[in-house]
Design an enzyme around this catalytic site. Sequence first.
Site, mmCIF file in Angstrom:
data_model
loop_
_atom_site.group_PDB
_atom_site.id
_atom_site.type_symbol
_atom_site.label_atom_id
_atom_site.label_comp_id
_atom_site.label_asym_id
_atom_site.label_seq_id
_atom_site.Cartn_x
_atom_site.Cartn_y
_atom_site.Cartn_z
ATOM 1 N N GLY A 79 -5.707 -0.944 3.343
ATOM 2 C CA GLY A 79 -4.471 -0.250 3.042
ATOM 3 C C GLY A 79 -4.308 -0.121 1.538
ATOM 4 O O GLY A 79 -4.915 -0.883 0.773
ATOM 5 N N HIS A 101 4.979 -3.167 -0.947
ATOM 6 C CA HIS A 101 4.561 -2.634 -2.256
ATOM 7 C C HIS A 101 5.534 -1.568 -2.761
ATOM 8 O O HIS A 101 5.806 -1.487 -3.958
ATOM 9 C CB HIS A 101 3.170 -1.983 -2.153
ATOM 10 C CG HIS A 101 2.037 -2.918 -2.433
ATOM 11 N ND1 HIS A 101 1.908 -3.625 -3.605
ATOM 12 C CD2 HIS A 101 0.932 -3.239 -1.698
ATOM 13 C CE1 HIS A 101 0.793 -4.354 -3.566
ATOM 14 N NE2 HIS A 101 0.182 -4.141 -2.421
ATOM 15 N N CYS A 149 -4.643 -9.047 -1.404
ATOM 16 C CA CYS A 149 -4.140 -7.789 -1.973
ATOM 17 C C CYS A 149 -5.136 -7.293 -3.011
ATOM 18 O O CYS A 149 -5.602 -8.076 -3.846
ATOM 19 C CB CYS A 149 -2.775 -8.023 -2.609
ATOM 20 S SG CYS A 149 -2.088 -6.559 -3.397
ATOM 21 N N LEU A 150 -5.439 -5.998 -2.973
ATOM 22 C CA LEU A 150 -6.380 -5.417 -3.944
ATOM 23 C C LEU A 150 -5.862 -5.553 -5.375
ATOM 24 O O LEU A 150 -6.646 -5.531 -6.319
ATOM 25 C CB LEU A 150 -6.620 -3.935 -3.626
ATOM 26 C CG LEU A 150 -7.320 -3.633 -2.302
ATOM 27 C CD1 LEU A 150 -7.323 -2.130 -2.052
ATOM 28 C CD2 LEU A 150 -8.731 -4.176 -2.300
ATOM 29 N N HIS A 164 2.851 -5.036 4.595
ATOM 30 C CA HIS A 164 2.320 -5.262 3.244
ATOM 31 C C HIS A 164 2.497 -4.014 2.374
ATOM 32 O O HIS A 164 2.966 -4.105 1.230
ATOM 33 C CB HIS A 164 0.840 -5.647 3.351
ATOM 34 C CG HIS A 164 0.176 -5.943 2.041
ATOM 35 N ND1 HIS A 164 -0.192 -7.217 1.642
ATOM 36 C CD2 HIS A 164 -0.200 -5.125 1.007
ATOM 37 C CE1 HIS A 164 -0.743 -7.168 0.440
ATOM 38 N NE2 HIS A 164 -0.769 -5.907 0.037
ATOM 39 N N GLU A 165 2.126 -2.846 2.901
ATOM 40 C CA GLU A 165 2.199 -1.618 2.086
ATOM 41 C C GLU A 165 3.648 -1.207 1.822
ATOM 42 O O GLU A 165 3.975 -0.744 0.729
ATOM 43 C CB GLU A 165 1.427 -0.471 2.749
ATOM 44 C CG GLU A 165 -0.054 -0.739 3.038
ATOM 45 C CD GLU A 165 -0.837 -1.353 1.892
ATOM 46 O OE1 GLU A 165 -0.458 -1.175 0.721
ATOM 47 O OE2 GLU A 165 -1.839 -2.041 2.170
ATOM 48 N N GLN A 183 -0.121 0.914 -6.449
ATOM 49 C CA GLN A 183 -1.384 0.238 -6.779
ATOM 50 C C GLN A 183 -2.336 1.137 -7.565
ATOM 51 O O GLN A 183 -3.330 0.654 -8.105
ATOM 52 C CB GLN A 183 -2.082 -0.251 -5.503
ATOM 53 C CG GLN A 183 -1.315 -1.360 -4.799
ATOM 54 C CD GLN A 183 -2.064 -1.845 -3.583
ATOM 55 O OE1 GLN A 183 -1.979 -1.243 -2.523
ATOM 56 N NE2 GLN A 183 -2.812 -2.922 -3.724
HETATM 57 ZN ZN ZN Z 1 -1.486 -5.102 -1.739
#
Ligand code: ZN
Length: 162
Positions: free
Chosen positions: A46, A135, A89-90, A131-132, A51
Amino acid sequence: MPVLPLRFVPDPVLRQKARRVPGVDTRLEKLVADMIETMVAAPGVGLAAPQVGVSWRVAVIGMPDEESMVLINPAVVRRTGERLVEEGCLSLPSYRGEIKRSVSVTVKARNLQGKEFRIKARGLLAQALEHEIDHLNGVLYVDHLESPDALYRIQPEEEHGL
Ligand code: ZN
């Protein structure tokens, strides 16, 4: 379609509440295409627009072996239950943490055709949706940690962030 550079903690864009998208246009279509490519390259399951430095309410989710999902102005309309999950998380590479997420969520959003849809999800998809959408509200999974011990380092090859 270029792979976009990722933003990492403590980049302030990750803490902003993202703006609603007023409508679909070619600029948004291009952003979504680039976000999908960036998510696949990461690799991640995702990715939210902040991000990649864009403070808009847009996210993409790519579950294994499924077509990527595009979420414009998404919102959680219902959550049920609670379960403990491991999350990464990226934007916070090399770490994972144990947090509580919902057992199932119902999310409404618009797609790239501007059409509203609802999705009811469980498991990893429910986790990715929460999660998204976090963000887009400037929230990171580490905000949900119950103690600093619930965060730990991982090897880069174990990465498959959100
Ligand atoms: Zn993330």
